[in-house]
Design a protein around this motif. Sequence first.
Motif, PDB file in Angstrom:
ATOM      1  N   MET A  22     -18.982  13.024  15.030  1.00  0.00           N
ATOM      2  CA  MET A  22     -17.969  13.832  15.706  1.00  0.00           C
ATOM      3  C   MET A  22     -17.067  12.955  16.571  1.00  0.00           C
ATOM      4  O   MET A  22     -15.851  13.149  16.592  1.00  0.00           O
ATOM      5  CB  MET A  22     -18.644  14.916  16.547  1.00  0.00           C
ATOM      6  N   SER A  23     -17.652  11.969  17.238  1.00  0.00           N
ATOM      7  CA  SER A  23     -16.882  11.091  18.117  1.00  0.00           C
ATOM      8  C   SER A  23     -16.094  10.039  17.337  1.00  0.00           C
ATOM      9  O   SER A  23     -14.904   9.842  17.567  1.00  0.00           O
ATOM     10  CB  SER A  23     -17.832  10.416  19.105  1.00  0.00           C
ATOM     11  N   ALA A  24     -16.749   9.353  16.424  1.00  0.00           N
ATOM     12  CA  ALA A  24     -16.120   8.237  15.717  1.00  0.00           C
ATOM     13  C   ALA A  24     -15.056   8.691  14.721  1.00  0.00           C
ATOM     14  O   ALA A  24     -14.046   8.008  14.536  1.00  0.00           O
ATOM     15  CB  ALA A  24     -17.187   7.407  14.993  1.00  0.00           C
ATOM     16  N   PHE A  25     -15.280   9.837  14.067  1.00  0.00           N
ATOM     17  CA  PHE A  25     -14.368  10.273  13.007  1.00  0.00           C
ATOM     18  C   PHE A  25     -13.712  11.621  13.286  1.00  0.00           C
ATOM     19  O   PHE A  25     -12.992  12.141  12.446  1.00  0.00           O
ATOM     20  CB  PHE A  25     -15.109  10.327  11.663  1.00  0.00           C
ATOM     21  N   ASP A  26     -13.977  12.193  14.453  1.00  0.00           N
ATOM     22  CA  ASP A  26     -13.416  13.477  14.856  1.00  0.00           C
ATOM     23  C   ASP A  26     -13.742  14.592  13.855  1.00  0.00           C
ATOM     24  O   ASP A  26     -12.934  15.472  13.599  1.00  0.00           O
ATOM     25  CB  ASP A  26     -11.898  13.372  15.069  1.00  0.00           C
ATOM     26  N   LEU A  27     -14.953  14.535  13.275  1.00  0.00           N
ATOM     27  CA  LEU A  27     -15.381  15.580  12.349  1.00  0.00           C
ATOM     28  C   LEU A  27     -15.869  16.779  13.155  1.00  0.00           C
ATOM     29  O   LEU A  27     -16.468  16.629  14.211  1.00  0.00           O
ATOM     30  CB  LEU A  27     -16.496  15.076  11.438  1.00  0.00           C
ATOM     31  N   LYS A  28     -15.606  17.960  12.626  1.00  0.00           N
ATOM     32  CA  LYS A  28     -15.990  19.200  13.300  1.00  0.00           C
ATOM     33  C   LYS A  28     -17.188  19.819  12.595  1.00  0.00           C
ATOM     34  O   LYS A  28     -17.235  19.867  11.362  1.00  0.00           O
ATOM     35  CB  LYS A  28     -14.829  20.199  13.285  1.00  0.00           C
ATOM     36  N   PRO A  29     -18.156  20.332  13.361  1.00  0.00           N
ATOM     37  CA  PRO A  29     -19.315  20.975  12.730  1.00  0.00           C
ATOM     38  C   PRO A  29     -18.926  22.305  12.086  1.00  0.00           C
ATOM     39  O   PRO A  29     -18.155  23.072  12.643  1.00  0.00           O
ATOM     40  CB  PRO A  29     -20.290  21.179  13.883  1.00  0.00           C
ATOM     41  N   LYS A  30     -19.463  22.515  10.887  1.00  0.00           N
ATOM     42  CA  LYS A  30     -19.305  23.791  10.184  1.00  0.00           C
ATOM     43  C   LYS A  30     -20.548  24.640  10.365  1.00  0.00           C
ATOM     44  O   LYS A  30     -20.480  25.855  10.388  1.00  0.00           O
ATOM     45  CB  LYS A  30     -19.086  23.538   8.683  1.00  0.00           C
TER      46      LYS A  30
END
Length: 113
Positions: A22-30
């Motif tokens: 989430m921090s390194a790639f700005d991915l959002k949890p689904k």
Amino acid sequence: MSRLGNIHYPVTDLATALAFYMSAFDLKPKFVDGQRYAALDAGGTTLALAGPEEDLTDGAVAASFKVDDVQTALDAIKAAGGSVVQPPTAGPHELRAVVSDPWGNTLIVYGPK
């Protein structure tokens, strides 16, 4: 019909892995299922972080294919030269099996219970 459902990524510490991606790639949890599993939106593909309890592949990264019927998919995989590594088992959310393509690559096949 099959479609790429996710990329199965085994991790030893789900909370730390979730924070990293989430921090390194700005991915959002689904979807997050405690310390077992987390699905992250990776721009049209799902990165599936699997904690030790949900690691189906003994640490191997694997493409996971969502299918309408797991047994029908396994029959087609075997007919095409692949093999079943782990027979279908009921997981908390679906039926899944681990297979191998003719070159030894690990794949997961999953579908409705």
